[in-house]
Design a protein around this motif. Structure first.
Motif, PDB file in Angstrom:
ATOM      1  N   ASP A  16       0.806  -1.216   0.000  1.00 41.13           N
ATOM      2  CA  ASP A  16       0.000   0.000   0.000  1.00 41.13           C
ATOM      3  C   ASP A  16       0.842   1.271   0.000  1.00 41.13           C
ATOM      4  N   SER A  17       2.171   1.134   0.083  1.00 37.82           N
ATOM      5  CA  SER A  17       3.031   2.307   0.047  1.00 37.82           C
ATOM      6  C   SER A  17       2.961   2.941  -1.331  1.00 37.82           C
ATOM      7  N   PRO A  18       2.883   4.286  -1.399  1.00 41.91           N
ATOM      8  CA  PRO A  18       2.784   4.949  -2.698  1.00 41.91           C
ATOM      9  C   PRO A  18       3.926   4.619  -3.632  1.00 41.91           C
ATOM     10  N   ASN A  19       5.112   4.302  -3.084  1.00 43.14           N
ATOM     11  CA  ASN A  19       6.261   4.059  -3.939  1.00 43.14           C
ATOM     12  C   ASN A  19       6.598   2.578  -4.107  1.00 43.14           C
ATOM     13  N   ALA A  20       5.948   1.712  -3.361  1.00 41.99           N
ATOM     14  CA  ALA A  20       6.343   0.306  -3.376  1.00 41.99           C
ATOM     15  C   ALA A  20       6.217  -0.319  -4.761  1.00 41.99           C
ATOM     16  N   THR A  21       5.086  -0.114  -5.426  1.00 42.04           N
ATOM     17  CA  THR A  21       4.871  -0.726  -6.738  1.00 42.04           C
ATOM     18  C   THR A  21       5.892  -0.234  -7.742  1.00 42.04           C
ATOM     19  N   GLU A  22       6.112   1.088  -7.762  1.00 43.53           N
ATOM     20  CA  GLU A  22       7.066   1.648  -8.725  1.00 43.53           C
ATOM     21  C   GLU A  22       8.472   1.148  -8.445  1.00 43.53           C
ATOM     22  N   ARG A  23       8.856   1.078  -7.189  1.00 44.85           N
ATOM     23  CA  ARG A  23      10.217   0.651  -6.850  1.00 44.85           C
ATOM     24  C   ARG A  23      10.434  -0.824  -7.159  1.00 44.85           C
ATOM     25  N   MET A  24       9.430  -1.642  -6.958  1.00 43.18           N
ATOM     26  CA  MET A  24       9.569  -3.041  -7.315  1.00 43.18           C
ATOM     27  C   MET A  24       9.646  -3.216  -8.834  1.00 43.18           C
ATOM     28  N   ALA A  25       8.929  -2.373  -9.573  1.00 38.48           N
ATOM     29  CA  ALA A  25       9.038  -2.416 -11.037  1.00 38.48           C
ATOM     30  C   ALA A  25      10.444  -2.004 -11.476  1.00 38.48           C
ATOM     31  N   ARG A  26      10.997  -0.996 -10.809  1.00 39.67           N
ATOM     32  CA  ARG A  26      12.370  -0.581 -11.105  1.00 39.67           C
ATOM     33  C   ARG A  26      13.347  -1.716 -10.815  1.00 39.67           C
ATOM     34  N   TRP A  27      13.102  -2.432  -9.725  1.00 36.50           N
ATOM     35  CA  TRP A  27      13.920  -3.587  -9.366  1.00 36.50           C
ATOM     36  C   TRP A  27      13.914  -4.618 -10.485  1.00 36.50           C
ATOM     37  N   GLN A  28      12.727  -4.899 -11.039  1.00 38.90           N
ATOM     38  CA  GLN A  28      12.615  -5.873 -12.119  1.00 38.90           C
ATOM     39  C   GLN A  28      13.348  -5.392 -13.364  1.00 38.90           C
ATOM     40  N   ARG A  29      13.208  -4.127 -13.704  1.00 38.24           N
ATOM     41  CA  ARG A  29      13.873  -3.594 -14.901  1.00 38.24           C
ATOM     42  C   ARG A  29      15.386  -3.660 -14.763  1.00 38.24           C
ATOM     43  N   SER A  30      15.888  -3.324 -13.571  1.00 41.92           N
ATOM     44  CA  SER A  30      17.340  -3.305 -13.394  1.00 41.92           C
ATOM     45  C   SER A  30      17.933  -4.699 -13.554  1.00 41.92           C
ATOM     46  N   ARG A  31      17.180  -5.728 -13.176  1.00 44.07           N
ATOM     47  CA  ARG A  31      17.682  -7.091 -13.391  1.00 44.07           C
ATOM     48  C   ARG A  31      17.763  -7.409 -14.883  1.00 44.07           C
ATOM     49  N   GLN A  32      16.760  -6.995 -15.626  1.00 45.11           N
ATOM     50  CA  GLN A  32      16.765  -7.232 -17.068  1.00 45.11           C
ATOM     51  C   GLN A  32      17.893  -6.480 -17.763  1.00 45.11           C
ATOM     52  N   GLN A  33      18.257  -5.331 -17.221  1.00 49.06           N
ATOM     53  CA  GLN A  33      19.268  -4.478 -17.858  1.00 49.06           C
ATOM     54  C   GLN A  33      20.687  -4.734 -17.353  1.00 49.06           C
ATOM     55  N   PHE A  34      20.842  -5.584 -16.353  1.00 49.87           N
ATOM     56  CA  PHE A  34      22.109  -5.629 -15.634  1.00 49.87           C
ATOM     57  C   PHE A  34      23.292  -5.946 -16.537  1.00 49.87           C
ATOM     58  N   SER A  35      23.151  -6.865 -17.453  1.00 48.35           N
ATOM     59  CA  SER A  35      24.269  -7.224 -18.328  1.00 48.35           C
ATOM     60  C   SER A  35      24.731  -6.030 -19.155  1.00 48.35           C
ATOM     61  N   GLU A  36      23.772  -5.255 -19.671  1.00 45.57           N
ATOM     62  CA  GLU A  36      24.124  -4.068 -20.459  1.00 45.57           C
ATOM     63  C   GLU A  36      24.788  -3.013 -19.583  1.00 45.57           C
ATOM     64  N   LEU A  37      24.217  -2.782 -18.383  1.00 49.44           N
ATOM     65  CA  LEU A  37      24.809  -1.808 -17.469  1.00 49.44           C
ATOM     66  C   LEU A  37      26.231  -2.215 -17.093  1.00 49.44           C
ATOM     67  N   TRP A  38      26.419  -3.484 -16.808  1.00 44.30           N
ATOM     68  CA  TRP A  38      27.749  -4.001 -16.455  1.00 44.30           C
ATOM     69  C   TRP A  38      28.743  -3.749 -17.582  1.00 44.30           C
ATOM     70  N   GLN A  39      28.325  -4.025 -18.821  1.00 43.07           N
ATOM     71  CA  GLN A  39      29.230  -3.817 -19.941  1.00 43.07           C
ATOM     72  C   GLN A  39      29.609  -2.348 -20.098  1.00 43.07           C
ATOM     73  N   GLU A  40      28.657  -1.446 -19.896  1.00 38.32           N
ATOM     74  CA  GLU A  40      28.956  -0.013 -19.999  1.00 38.32           C
ATOM     75  C   GLU A  40      29.948   0.425 -18.925  1.00 38.32           C
ATOM     76  N   VAL A  41      29.779  -0.074 -17.708  1.00 34.96           N
ATOM     77  CA  VAL A  41      30.697   0.289 -16.626  1.00 34.96           C
ATOM     78  C   VAL A  41      32.072  -0.322 -16.878  1.00 34.96           C
ATOM     79  N   MET A  42      32.115  -1.562 -17.358  1.00 33.90           N
ATOM     80  CA  MET A  42      33.403  -2.184 -17.663  1.00 33.90           C
ATOM     81  C   MET A  42      34.137  -1.440 -18.773  1.00 33.90           C
ATOM     82  N   SER A  43      33.428  -0.974 -19.762  1.00 38.34           N
ATOM     83  CA  SER A  43      34.043  -0.207 -20.857  1.00 38.34           C
ATOM     84  C   SER A  43      34.613   1.110 -20.315  1.00 38.34           C
TER      85      SER A  43
END
Length: 350
Positions: free
Chosen positions: A317-344
């Motif tokens: 019921d927290s106003p930000n809980a749903t959005e933050r959990m969605a962000r959590w899911q997106r970051s997992r999907q993007q992690f390989s790309e983010l990792w490659q950018e940081v490694m570069s």
């Protein structure tokens, strides 16, 4: 530390009753619920920032210290037009209102969209912030001891990155591929720690904001403003540049990726606005230190997958809980790309 979800309706009623004693008739409108503050718009022209949580460990669970900290920052920035103008500070809880808060002006504008117009305005604002210690009356000693000083930032950020990654590395649900990525980025960051000597050879410290998510910028036709200072520090300006350009930070805005040409454009606008001889000094800082906020953000992201489940499991019921959990899911999907950018970035020459 995450507190249980607030009853925002009750909080608003309590705040209205408290403010009515000093402001008379007023209009109070809920705007946002961040990790540290609940934000209300007051009479269309002002904002009330109520401290309700302490995600930053520096406050040791005492929400009053969030308000006290931001008051010191806004006092220092008074008359600079870099952020909000402080009007009133309530620094102690009272019987009728058990929270502390700040009242500031309301800033018209929208959040950062990474267009070149916005990048140029942000670059000018950051340059103005970072130049402040060269102006009489804006010595960083004014911020002590409230605002922490970052010593040996490469070493500090490397060790913080390790600690942020650890909850994931220790998790029985950790994926071997992610574990391998985290070890690789930490090993490469460790191999660059000797570059810290460049910051020691060209010393410079100022107030840095340290949290450049797109929502912490308010931009209008006139300029860009920085808001939400609870993560501010005294340290190298390169920390701000690195966090602003971190792919983890940038990707929070609708999964946006900043083109290399726009990254270079932002840096050139910043150095031009900063002016010599400071620009050359900070350019050396950025070459050595700029990637470390990105390393830390990447490791924090993996650790957040574990801590977010703990924080938000019972907070539907927290106003930000749903959005933050969605962000959590997106970051997992993007992690390989983010990792490659940081490694570069870690592969770039110093």
């Amino acid at each position: 530390m995450f507190t249980r979800p607030l009853d925002l309706k009750v909080l608003k009623q309590q705040l209205e009753a408290h403010l009515n004693q000093s402001h008379g008739h007023l209009e109070l409108e809920f705007l946002a619920h961040g990790e540290a503050n609940v934000i209300f718009r007051l009479n269309q022209t002002d904002l009330v920032r109520v401290a309700v949580n302490t995600p930053n460990q520096r406050f040791e669970g005492d929400v009053r210290r969030v308000t006290q900290f931001e008051r010191v920052i806004l006092d220092y920035l008074r008359q600079t037009d870099i952020g909000h103008q402080l009007q009133t500070a309530k620094l102690d809880s009272t019987e009728d209102f058990p929270y502390t808060f700040l009242i500031t002006n309301y800033l018209e504008g929208g959040s950062l969209d990474y267009s070149r117009t916005h990048l140029q305005k942000c670059a000018k604002t950051l340059a103005r912030l970072h130049r402040l210690p060269t102006i009489a009356g804006y010595e960083v000693d004014r911020l002590l001891p409230t605002v922490p000083v970052v010593e040996q930032p490469l070493t500090l950020f490397y060790h913080e990155a390790k600690s942020y990654a650890q909850p994931y590395l220790d998790s029985p649900n950790a994926e071997p591929e992610i574990v391998e990525m985290l070890h690789a980025v930490l090993n490469k960051a460790r191999s660059r720690l000797s570059a810290e000597r460049l910051l020691e050879a060209y010393p410079y410290r100022c107030l840095v904001h340290s949290d450049h998510t797109y929502e912490n910028w308010v931009i209008n036709d006139r300029q860009a403003y920085l808001i939400d200072w609870e993560w501010a520090e005294i340290g190298s300006p390169a920390g701000d540049l690195g966090h602003f350009l971190s792919p983890v930070t940038v990707r929070r805005r609708q999964d946006y990726r900043l083109p290399a040409e726009d990254r270079a454009f932002f840096l050139q606008c910043y150095y031009n606005a900063l002016g010599e001889p400071l620009a050359t000094r900070i350019e050396r800082h950025f070459a050595a230190f700029g990637v470390y906020p990105a390393v830390r953000s990447l490791c924090w992201t993996a650790g957040y997958w574990i801590t977010a489940n703990c924080w938000y499991a019972d907070a539907e019921d927290s106003p930000n809980a749903t959005e933050r959990m969605a962000r959590w899911q997106r970051s997992r999907q993007q992690f390989s790309e983010l990792w490659q950018e940081v490694m570069s970035w870690l592969d770039e020459e110093i």
